[in-house]
Design a protein around this motif. Sequence first.
Motif, PDB file in Angstrom:
ATOM      1  N   HIS A 185       0.845  -1.199   0.000  1.00  0.00           N
ATOM      2  CA  HIS A 185       0.000   0.000   0.000  1.00  0.00           C
ATOM      3  C   HIS A 185       0.882   1.252   0.000  1.00  0.00           C
ATOM      4  CE1 HIS A 185      -2.927   2.982   1.252  1.00  0.00           C
ATOM      5  NE2 HIS A 185      -3.878   2.092   0.955  1.00  0.00           N
ATOM      6  N   ASP A 244       0.597   4.133   1.262  1.00  0.00           N
ATOM      7  CA  ASP A 244       0.743   4.787   2.567  1.00  0.00           C
ATOM      8  C   ASP A 244       1.689   4.019   3.490  1.00  0.00           C
ATOM      9  OD1 ASP A 244      -1.049   6.706   1.709  1.00  0.00           O
ATOM     10  OD2 ASP A 244      -2.750   5.865   2.816  1.00  0.00           O
ATOM     11  N   ASP A 245       1.872   2.721   3.247  1.00  0.00           N
ATOM     12  CA  ASP A 245       2.728   1.884   4.089  1.00  0.00           C
ATOM     13  C   ASP A 245       4.153   1.769   3.563  1.00  0.00           C
ATOM     14  OD1 ASP A 245       0.428   1.417   5.556  1.00  0.00           O
ATOM     15  OD2 ASP A 245       0.071  -0.570   4.708  1.00  0.00           O
ATOM     16  N   GLU A 291       7.786  -6.614   9.921  1.00  0.00           N
ATOM     17  CA  GLU A 291       6.969  -5.433   9.612  1.00  0.00           C
ATOM     18  C   GLU A 291       5.591  -5.860   9.133  1.00  0.00           C
ATOM     19  OE1 GLU A 291       6.052  -1.962  10.095  1.00  0.00           O
ATOM     20  OE2 GLU A 291       8.233  -2.031  10.004  1.00  0.00           O
ATOM     21  N   ASP A 334      -4.062  -7.317   5.190  1.00  0.00           N
ATOM     22  CA  ASP A 334      -3.003  -7.061   6.161  1.00  0.00           C
ATOM     23  C   ASP A 334      -2.067  -8.262   6.198  1.00  0.00           C
ATOM     24  OD1 ASP A 334      -5.365  -5.483   8.348  1.00  0.00           O
ATOM     25  OD2 ASP A 334      -3.956  -4.538   6.992  1.00  0.00           O
ATOM     26  N   TYR A 388       2.064  -4.597   7.080  1.00  0.00           N
ATOM     27  CA  TYR A 388       1.655  -3.637   6.059  1.00  0.00           C
ATOM     28  C   TYR A 388       0.481  -4.202   5.272  1.00  0.00           C
ATOM     29  CZ  TYR A 388       4.719  -6.809   3.484  1.00  0.00           C
ATOM     30  OH  TYR A 388       5.312  -7.924   2.974  1.00  0.00           O
ATOM     31  N   ARG A 389      -0.102  -3.356   4.449  1.00  0.00           N
ATOM     32  CA  ARG A 389      -1.190  -3.794   3.574  1.00  0.00           C
ATOM     33  C   ARG A 389      -0.625  -4.182   2.215  1.00  0.00           C
ATOM     34  NH1 ARG A 389      -4.321   1.662   4.598  1.00  0.00           N
ATOM     35  NH2 ARG A 389      -2.136   2.217   4.878  1.00  0.00           N
ATOM     36  N   ARG A 412       7.261   3.555   5.282  1.00  0.00           N
ATOM     37  CA  ARG A 412       7.539   2.972   6.596  1.00  0.00           C
ATOM     38  C   ARG A 412       8.205   1.603   6.457  1.00  0.00           C
ATOM     39  NH1 ARG A 412       4.503  -0.594   8.797  1.00  0.00           N
ATOM     40  NH2 ARG A 412       2.630   0.042   7.670  1.00  0.00           N
ATOM     41  N   VAL A 413       7.715   0.792   5.518  1.00  0.00           N
ATOM     42  CA  VAL A 413       8.279  -0.538   5.295  1.00  0.00           C
ATOM     43  C   VAL A 413       9.739  -0.425   4.843  1.00  0.00           C
ATOM     44  CG1 VAL A 413       8.140  -2.606   3.841  1.00  0.00           C
ATOM     45  CG2 VAL A 413       6.057  -1.643   4.832  1.00  0.00           C
TER      46      VAL A 413
END
Length: 104
Positions: free
Chosen positions: A33, A35-36, A57, A70, A59-60, A39-40
Amino acid sequence: EQRASWAGAHKKVLGYPELQGDTDLNWWLDRIHPDDLPRVLASQAEALDAGANYWNEGYRFLKASGEWIDVKSRCVIVRNEAGQAFGSSDQCSTSPSKRRRKPN
């Protein structure tokens, strides 16, 4: 070229026929995703730079059906004698109860 290997029920759960063997690493990154993804990538880079032997981790991930699911990746980082990462072994698990539809 970096590759991602897929095994187990990933093809059945995620719905991609190309998951019979391995894919280009970008194939995996393109399905995280948006938005993720920052961060990943940041947490992965932090684990590699810190000399960690593991990376975890959540994430989507985009399924072939267009649903976001998820997932949690657990990765063992393989290092040489000098401590440099040269490979990894990843296990991915899903939380099917938390599926989401792809936004239009």
